[in-house]
Design an enzyme around this catalytic site. Structure first.
Site, short mmCIF file in Angstrom:
data_model
loop_
_atom_site.label_atom_id
_atom_site.label_comp_id
_atom_site.label_asym_id
_atom_site.label_seq_id
_atom_site.Cartn_x
_atom_site.Cartn_y
_atom_site.Cartn_z
N GLU A 46 0.83 -1.21 0.00
CA GLU A 46 0.00 0.00 0.00
C GLU A 46 0.86 1.26 0.00
O GLU A 46 0.50 2.25 -0.65
CB GLU A 46 -0.95 -0.01 1.21
N THR A 52 2.74 5.65 -7.40
CA THR A 52 3.43 4.70 -8.26
C THR A 52 2.42 3.88 -9.04
O THR A 52 1.43 3.41 -8.47
CB THR A 52 4.32 3.75 -7.43
N LEU A 89 11.52 4.69 -7.22
CA LEU A 89 10.12 4.90 -6.88
C LEU A 89 9.83 6.35 -6.51
O LEU A 89 8.68 6.78 -6.51
CB LEU A 89 9.71 4.00 -5.69
N GLY A 90 10.88 7.11 -6.17
CA GLY A 90 10.69 8.51 -5.82
C GLY A 90 10.05 8.69 -4.45
O GLY A 90 9.70 7.73 -3.77
N TYR A 129 -5.46 6.86 4.59
CA TYR A 129 -5.66 5.87 3.53
C TYR A 129 -4.92 4.57 3.84
O TYR A 129 -5.50 3.48 3.78
CB TYR A 129 -5.21 6.40 2.17
N ASP A 147 -8.55 6.47 -1.69
CA ASP A 147 -7.42 7.02 -2.43
C ASP A 147 -7.95 7.88 -3.58
O ASP A 147 -9.14 8.20 -3.64
CB ASP A 147 -6.52 5.89 -2.94
N CYS A 211 -19.64 -0.47 -16.06
CA CYS A 211 -19.50 -0.21 -14.62
C CYS A 211 -20.60 -0.89 -13.82
O CYS A 211 -21.79 -0.71 -14.11
CB CYS A 211 -19.51 1.29 -14.37
N CYS A 217 -25.17 5.87 -10.36
CA CYS A 217 -24.24 6.97 -10.63
C CYS A 217 -25.00 8.21 -11.11
O CYS A 217 -25.53 8.25 -12.21
CB CYS A 217 -23.22 6.54 -11.68
#
Length: 367
Positions: A46, A52, A89-90, A129, A147, A211, A217
């Site tokens: 996670e 990423t 990965l930064g 998160y 997220d 979906c 929605c």
């Protein structure tokens, strides 16, 4: 927010959650972290998945869990080894926070992650998160894990006009998320929302016809799908240009060390400048003449940087006034964790034969 605002009835909400889980069971992608129940490995995945791409995180996850299979193993590892494993990965603060949290887990929690949302949230670097994801996936707790994908999905379900990056919008989404959350399969539900946002409820080309939640929605019903989510006005990124100096001497390259705080704190790198994003180099380096070695581009915070790389044969005194600077040969250079720009230049140096290529692959983990 009451249930009436999102669903006509409790049964409608349960049916929507069931439809989402049925869809997820059919289409979920087989990432390696989805085959484990180990809370430590779920936590690692996670954290890696933040900022990423999922496909890229998979390779790093497998390498990381091979090197550091438990929290205790990670806690014992030198920081340099941890940063090297994270290289490419930064956002290296994530790796440092993982190490700090592992030391807490190993030192005071018997090597086991806390089994509550609040306990997870108390670990270094763990936000709402990550705590929600680990609590739900590893321990089955009915906690939302919202997220960027989740924000997009629920902003469309609600046809939310409030910015999702402001507290009012975030609170509305979290409340709606909690209403729909399956208490029987909270971990799968959270992952199903992420999967939906990653594969169907896309930012610019949503596949609404496929979906499982299209029936509830509001954005689809009202034709506002591409207008959601709404974001607050953000400061535009700035650009800067500069150069990176690669000093070479007897098969070694010169590296400087960054300050202990701030951007890429404590990392070694090839010296570079790009005012005003990065201060000018000492005069001897800044005005050194050498061979053009191409351009690289890198980004951090609000900056987009273009650097011209210059290969300079070292003259006496060039590296003076560069605190913490030193020379590194091929093997050592390959083993060091470097910021992304310097990592790309290292790869270029090895490929061009300007520094002897070590026996192991120097570019492992580099961007």
């Amino acid at each position: 927010m009451t249930k009436k605002k999102l669903f006509d009835s409790r049964r409608d909400g349960e049916q929507a959650a069931s439809a989402l889980l049925d869809w997820y069971d059919r289409v979920r992608r087989p990432f390696p972290w989805r085959g484990t129940t180990d809370p430590y490995k779920i936590w690692i995945s996670e954290v890696m998945l933040q900022q990423t791409q999922t496909s890229r995180a998979a390779d790093y996850y497998l390498r990381w869990t091979g090197l550091f299979p438990t929290a205790e193993a990670l806690a014992r590892a030198p920081e340099e080894d941890v940063l090297k494993a994270w290289e490419g990965l930064g956002y290296y603060g994530r790796a440092r926070n993982l190490l700090a949290a592992a030391k807490v887990i190993a030192g005071t929690l018997g090597g086991r992650l806390p089994e509550s949302y609040e306990g997870l949230l108390a670990l270094p670097g763990v936000g709402p998160y990550t705590a929600g994801a680990v609590a739900s996936i590893a321990f089955g707790l009915p906690v939302p894990a919202v997220d960027a994908n989740g924000k997009r999905v629920f902003s469309r379900l609600l046809d939310l006009e409030n910015p999702v990056d402001r507290s009012a919008g975030e609170e509305t989404i979290r409340e709606a998320f909690a209403l729909l959350l399956s208490h029987d399969r909270p971990g799968d539900f959270n992952q199903a929302v992420m999967e939906l946002g990653a594969t169907l409820c896309l930012p610019r080309s949503p596949k609404c016809g496929k979906c499982p939640l299209s029936g509830i929605c509001r954005a689809r019903e009202r034709g506002t799908v591409l207008l959601r989510p709404v974001f607050s006005g953000k400061e535009k990124g700035e650009t800067a240009e500069g150069k990176m100096i690669v000093l070479l001497r007897e098969g070694k390259a010169f590296l400087r060390k960054r300050p202990s705080r701030g951007l890429w704190a404590g990392f070694e790198e090839f010296p570079w400048e790009a005012p005003p994003a990065e201060p000018p180099l000492p005069s001897a380096l800044s005005h050194a003449e050498g061979a053009d070695f191409g351009l690289i581009r890198c980004s951090f915070t609000r900056w987009r940087i273009t650097l011209r790389v210059v290969i300079v044969p070292a003259q006496d005194g060039m590296e003076q006034n560069t605190p913490g600077g030193r020379w590194a040969g091929g093997d050592e250079l390959a083993s060091l964790p470097l910021p992304s720009g310097s990592a790309r230049v290292r790869k270029m140096l090895f490929r061009a034969g300007l520094i002897a290529c070590p026996s192991r692959r120097p570019e492992a983990g580099a961007e």
